[in-house]
Scaffold this active site. Structure first.
Site, mmCIF file in Angstrom:
data_model
loop_
_atom_site.group_PDB
_atom_site.id
_atom_site.type_symbol
_atom_site.label_atom_id
_atom_site.label_comp_id
_atom_site.label_asym_id
_atom_site.label_seq_id
_atom_site.Cartn_x
_atom_site.Cartn_y
_atom_site.Cartn_z
ATOM 1 N N LYS A 1 35.066 10.723 -19.215
ATOM 2 C CA LYS A 1 33.952 9.777 -19.242
ATOM 3 C C LYS A 1 34.443 8.420 -19.740
ATOM 4 O O LYS A 1 35.627 8.249 -20.047
ATOM 5 C CB LYS A 1 32.810 10.302 -20.106
HETATM 6 C C1 PLP Z 1 30.885 15.847 -17.694
HETATM 7 C C2 PLP Z 1 29.507 16.199 -17.342
HETATM 8 C C3 PLP Z 1 28.777 17.154 -18.066
HETATM 9 C C4 PLP Z 1 29.403 17.996 -19.149
HETATM 10 O O1 PLP Z 1 29.811 17.252 -20.246
HETATM 11 P P1 PLP Z 1 30.654 17.985 -21.406
HETATM 12 O O2 PLP Z 1 30.654 16.976 -22.511
HETATM 13 O O3 PLP Z 1 32.003 18.249 -20.855
HETATM 14 O O4 PLP Z 1 29.929 19.218 -21.777
HETATM 15 C C5 PLP Z 1 27.459 17.369 -17.734
HETATM 16 N N1 PLP Z 1 26.874 16.698 -16.729
HETATM 17 C C6 PLP Z 1 27.541 15.784 -15.988
HETATM 18 C C7 PLP Z 1 26.833 15.046 -14.898
HETATM 19 C C8 PLP Z 1 28.881 15.519 -16.275
HETATM 20 O O5 PLP Z 1 29.548 14.631 -15.510
#
Ligand code: PLP
Length: 406
Positions: A199
């Site tokens: 992210k």
């Molecule tokens: C990355 C992601 C998640 C999960 O996030 P984590 O912090 O890895 O649990 C959930 N929803 C979307 C749309 C994502 O891109």
């Protein structure tokens, strides 16, 4: 002469000495899990997005789980969402014993198509009694804000809570009553963020819930720490002996103080990171405009993406895997389009619905989710990261153009 490029990764976290020092500060303080750094990170995060409350948790998946529990999702309930998302979105619904009802996306923004929501809210789905729909879980996919106005209109008509999966959308903005507001204010009822390294900012792993509802915020704080009546911080600082109790079933969804200390430094960089990503996306937009048949992402005039991912739809004649392989051979990492949960073996049992009794879908191939499937099969994600140089971006463009010719 510019240097020869050996490899361009898809993404790279933007971290350095300040983050390392912050982690060290937490370690040396003697308080390493959920404590003063977490509290400070929460305050700073809430201020950044403009929310009344922010509660830090272990990741975005656990954030989504708690958000769904808070709005009352129970076993057997239906929750409207998209299949076209990272699998954690749909999984969080199943953690509650509830059933994801998948709605197709808009091909231009890769976000839920608001026009299709009302259709699956009804009680006519599988039984004719009261509506079983309990909530709507939308995703600001790849950082692009959803059409929140249209979604909230439908939700309000049916008195349904809206949870925003904003895992990718920290720093993204939406035009709201004439003002640009951050995603996470929140505009729905609860927003959930991720700090996974893929992210825009990261704490290694980590998540955040934002809401304006004080009761839900209290709930989150209990649930994330085993349902324990007294937080560690309070017991630690107390002058009198305190015995804690456990009034409800809780979870261990804590963020550590080491992560939060890093997160505070990342938050300081966020404006600069977002600005840079927007610049790089704009560069792609210009440099790729003339590739025949290639479809570039569109940003509605009421949205400003943080460009967590830059997704292009390949010309008809191109094979996705082949383009990706040619690019990889030239040293450019790409990823295929966002996955569809309904096509995964974990979803081949009766774990989801598409909202239609008539749909003849064979699970991995659903007529009602064809835009989602097309997006997975016909798009690729290009490298985009803060430290990316002009030279690297030029190279990615050159290699993509070459790969589209093959
Ligand atoms: C990355 C992601 C998640 C999960 O996030 P984590 O912090 O890895 O649990 C959930 N929803 C979307 C749309 C994502 O891109």
């Amino acid at each position: 002469m510019s240097e020869k490029i050996h490899y361009v990764p898809i993404a790279k976290p933007c971290m350095g000495e300040p983050e390392a020092e912050a982690a060290s500060r937490a370690i040396m303080s003697g308080w390493v899990t959920q404590g003063p750094e977490v509290a400070a990170f929460e305050q700073e995060f809430a201020a950044y997005v403009g929310a009344n409350y922010a509660c830090a948790v272990s990741n975005c998946t656990t954030a989504l789980h708690l958000a769904l529990l808070a709005v009352g999702v129970q076993p057997g309930d239906e929750v409207i969402t998209v299949s076209h998302s990272y699998i954690a979105t749909a999984n969080s619904i199943r953690y509650c014993g509830a059933i994801p009802v998948f709605v197709d996306i808009e091909p231009q923004t890769y976000n839920i198509n608001p026009l299709l929501i009302a259709d699956v809210i009804s009680d006519s789905l599988r039984d004719s009694s009261a509506s079983r729909t309990r909530a709507i879980l939308i995703v600001h996919q790849m950082g692009m804000p959803c059409d929140l106005k249209a979604i909230l209109d439908v939700a309000h008509q049916h008195n349904l809570p809206v949870i925003e999966d904003a895992a990718c959308a920290i720093g993204s903005e939406i035009l709201w009553n004439g003002e640009w507001e951050k995603i996470g204010k929140p505009h729905g009822d609860i927003a959930c963020f991720s700090f996974h390294p893929r992210k825009v900012i990261t704490t290694g792993d980590g998540g955040m819930l934002t809401t304006n509802n004080p009761e839900w915020d209290k709930q989150f704080r209990l649930w994330r720490q085993h349902g324990m009546s007294v937080p560690d911080t309070v017991r630690h600082g107390a002058k009198q002996v305190i015995f804690e109790s456990y009034p409800m079933l809780g979870y261990n969804y804590r963020m550590t103080d080491i992560q939060a200390a890093v997160g505070r430094e990342q938050l300081k960089r966020l404006s600069e990171i977002t600005e840079r990503r927007r610049y790089l996306a704009q560069q792609y937009q210009q440099m790729l405009a003339d590739v025949p048949g290639l479809k570039l992402p569109t940003e509605p005039d009421w949205a400003k993406s943080n460009w967590q991912s830059y997704c292009v739809r390949l010309p008809e004649k191109c094979d996705q895997r082949q383009v990706m392989q040619v690019m990889l051979d030239a040293g450019v990492a790409t990823r295929r389009g966002i996955m569809c949960a309904h096509r995964e073996p974990a979803y081949q049992i009766e774990a989801w619905l598409c909202g239609s009794r008539e749909c003849q879908c064979e699970k991995a191939n659903c007529d009602r989710l064809c835009e989602s499937e097309q997006a997975q099969d016909r798009t690729i994600l290009l490298p985009l990261f803060h430290q990316m140089t002009q030279h690297e971006q030029d190279y990615v463009v050159k290699v993509l153009k070459m790969a589209c010719q093959v």
